[in-house]
Motif scaffolding. Structure first.
Motif, PDB file in Angstrom:
ATOM      1  N   GLY A  60       0.606  -1.091  -0.020  1.00 54.59           N
ATOM      2  CA  GLY A  60       0.063  -0.015   0.042  1.00 54.59           C
ATOM      3  C   GLY A  60       0.997   1.236   0.139  1.00 54.59           C
ATOM      4  N   GLU A  61       1.067   1.895   1.048  1.00 54.77           N
ATOM      5  CA  GLU A  61       2.058   2.816   1.438  1.00 54.77           C
ATOM      6  C   GLU A  61       3.180   2.129   2.181  1.00 54.77           C
ATOM      7  OE1 GLU A  61       2.449   5.766   0.081  1.00 54.77           O
ATOM      8  OE2 GLU A  61       0.276   6.608  -0.128  1.00 54.77           O
ATOM      9  N   GLY A  62       4.306   2.502   1.897  1.00 53.03           N
ATOM     10  CA  GLY A  62       5.552   1.617   2.775  1.00 53.03           C
ATOM     11  C   GLY A  62       6.895   1.788   2.018  1.00 53.03           C
ATOM     12  N   GLY A  63       7.781   1.534   2.758  1.00 47.73           N
ATOM     13  CA  GLY A  63       8.984   1.768   2.408  1.00 47.73           C
ATOM     14  C   GLY A  63      10.194   1.103   3.472  1.00 47.73           C
ATOM     15  N   ALA A  64      11.442   1.186   3.279  1.00 45.38           N
ATOM     16  CA  ALA A  64      12.230   0.289   4.054  1.00 45.38           C
ATOM     17  C   ALA A  64      13.813   1.189   3.757  1.00 45.38           C
ATOM     18  CB  ALA A  64      12.582  -0.962   3.877  1.00 45.38           C
ATOM     19  N   ALA A  65      14.356   1.264   4.812  1.00 42.42           N
ATOM     20  CA  ALA A  65      15.960   1.889   4.793  1.00 42.42           C
ATOM     21  C   ALA A  65      16.917   0.576   5.259  1.00 42.42           C
ATOM     22  CB  ALA A  65      16.104   2.799   5.687  1.00 42.42           C
TER      23      ALA A  65
END
Ligand SMILES: *Cc1c(COP(=O)(O)O)cnc(C)c1O
Length: 386
Positions: free
Chosen positions: A201-206
């Protein structure tokens, strides 16, 4: 009527024969989201940790910190690396706005450098000339899933004692000489918006291999709490950049299906390559030498003699969506106003941006749909020519 006008007048995605992008979600996602809802544990739970582990493994990184968007991941990277007022970061004007905005969030200055035509990424030959005493690092972008000169940029950064941030938000699943994109530099970022290779959906990762950076970013995601997460103890300025459990569960399901979805995109990209081969007025996307690319979008380049915006209109009339990709960042109203950029400042970026056309693309597209798009494109262009 141009596309903008058409959209403004209310042509909705329902009117398109084929969507520009389409997330691929199935019964496994539903099942795991159902599990989260039934568990009552909707935030800070085990799906988040599981998703992070899967991401770190896939990218060959030690640590992955899931967060609420790719933009948040980039902001965490800039902040964790100590970039702030008085610092410059060398970056590309041919990108999505988040890769430059994240530098401004910390009151540092994005120093744009033009791209190389082959990969559409930062031209390493221009980097040194753009450096100033204030330069602290490079933020590079893997455009459309294709790697730029990552090895050279990594070397350059090491020589100068600069940091390197890899914005791999469009490059989940791509590799360069066997090495996963998202594994270059000090910190890299993935994004999981619905049009990306995998979505939450919305989201991310570092992602990083450095424990200190990882701990710092993990704390900032969660309101600056300490490692032990004590609820009302805040050891530094933090944010609420957490990825919730529903989204994380979707991410876990997507990771289990990543190969299947990738195979779908490869099939569609090959079908486009075949259908468009031999057209003198168009260039299909080409992977960098040594790269194994999982395309994020399928972007063709039209010959400079072709009016791209009229092609888009012609496709829209045939109810086929298409997009320019990207619009140069330095020419965005906000950047022009703030930094005084004008057309001509970054000629390769501007020339490329004027010729790009993103065609409908997803792992779910059929060969028949590819055929419809390509026939319409040929009709629109050759009808005008003839
Ligand atoms: C998608 C993307 C991002 C992050 O986008 P979010 O919508 O914040 O997840 C960052 N950089 C690039 C180049 C992107 O394509």
């Amino acid at each position: 009527m141009d596309l903008e006008t058409r959209e403004a007048r209310g042509a909705s995605p329902r009117d398109w024969r084929i969507p520009l992008a389409r997330p691929n979600v199935g019964s496994r996602e539903l099942e795991l989201v159902g599990e989260v809802l039934a568990s009552g544990s909707l935030a800070l739970g085990s799906f988040g940790r599981q998703f992070e582990q899967l991401l770190a493994e896939a990218a060959g990184r030690r640590y992955a910190i899931a967060c609420s968007s790719g933009t948040a991941a980039l902001h965490l990277a800039v902040r964790a690396l100590g970039i702030g007022a008085g610092h410059d970061v060398i970056t590309t004007p041919f990108s999505f706005v988040a890769s430059a905005n994240c530098i401004l969030y910390e009151n540092a200055t994005p120093r744009f450098v033009d791209i190389e035509e082959a990969t559409l990424g930062l031209d390493p030959n221009l980097v040194e000339a753009a450096a100033t005493d204030a330069t602290r690092g490079i933020l590079t972008v893997d455009v459309f899933g294709n790697p730029c000169e990552l090895d050279r940029l990594e070397l350059l950064a090491a020589e100068r004692d600069w940091f390197l941030i890899e914005d791999s938000c469009e490059a989940f699943g791509s590799r360069l000489n066997g090495r996963a994109l998202g594994s270059f530099g000090d910190v890299s970022a993935f994004a999981f918006y619905p049009n990306k290779q995998i979505t939450t959906g919305e989201g991310g990762a570092a992602l990083t291999d450095n424990l200190d950076l990882a701990s710092h970013m993990r704390s900032m995601v969660n309101q600056g709490r300490d490692d032990d997460g004590t609820w009302l103890r805040h050891v530094q300025l933090g944010f609420n950049y957490r990825l919730d459990e529903l989204s994380s569960a979707v991410g876990v399901a997507q990771m289990g299906r990543a190969n299947e979805m990738r195979a779908g995109r490869t099939r569609v990209a090959r079908a486009y390559d075949r259908a468009l081969a031999g057209l003198s007025w168009l260039t299909v996307p080409v992977a960098k030498e040594g790269a194994d690319v999982d395309w994020f979008v399928y972007v063709v380049r039209l010959d400079s003699s072709i009016d791209r915006d009229r092609v888009m209109q012609g496709l829209a009339v045939r109810r086929i969506p298409s997009r320019p990709y990207f619009a140069p960042l330095h020419l965005q109203p906000f950047y022009r106003e703030r930094f005084g950029f004008t057309p001509g400042d970054f000629p390769v970026t501007e020339r490329v941006a004027a010729s790009t056309l993103a065609l409908p693309f997803s792992s779910l597209m059929t060969e028949q749909e590819v055929k419809i798009v390509c026939e319409a494109l040929v009709e629109v262009v050759e009808e005008r020519a003839g």
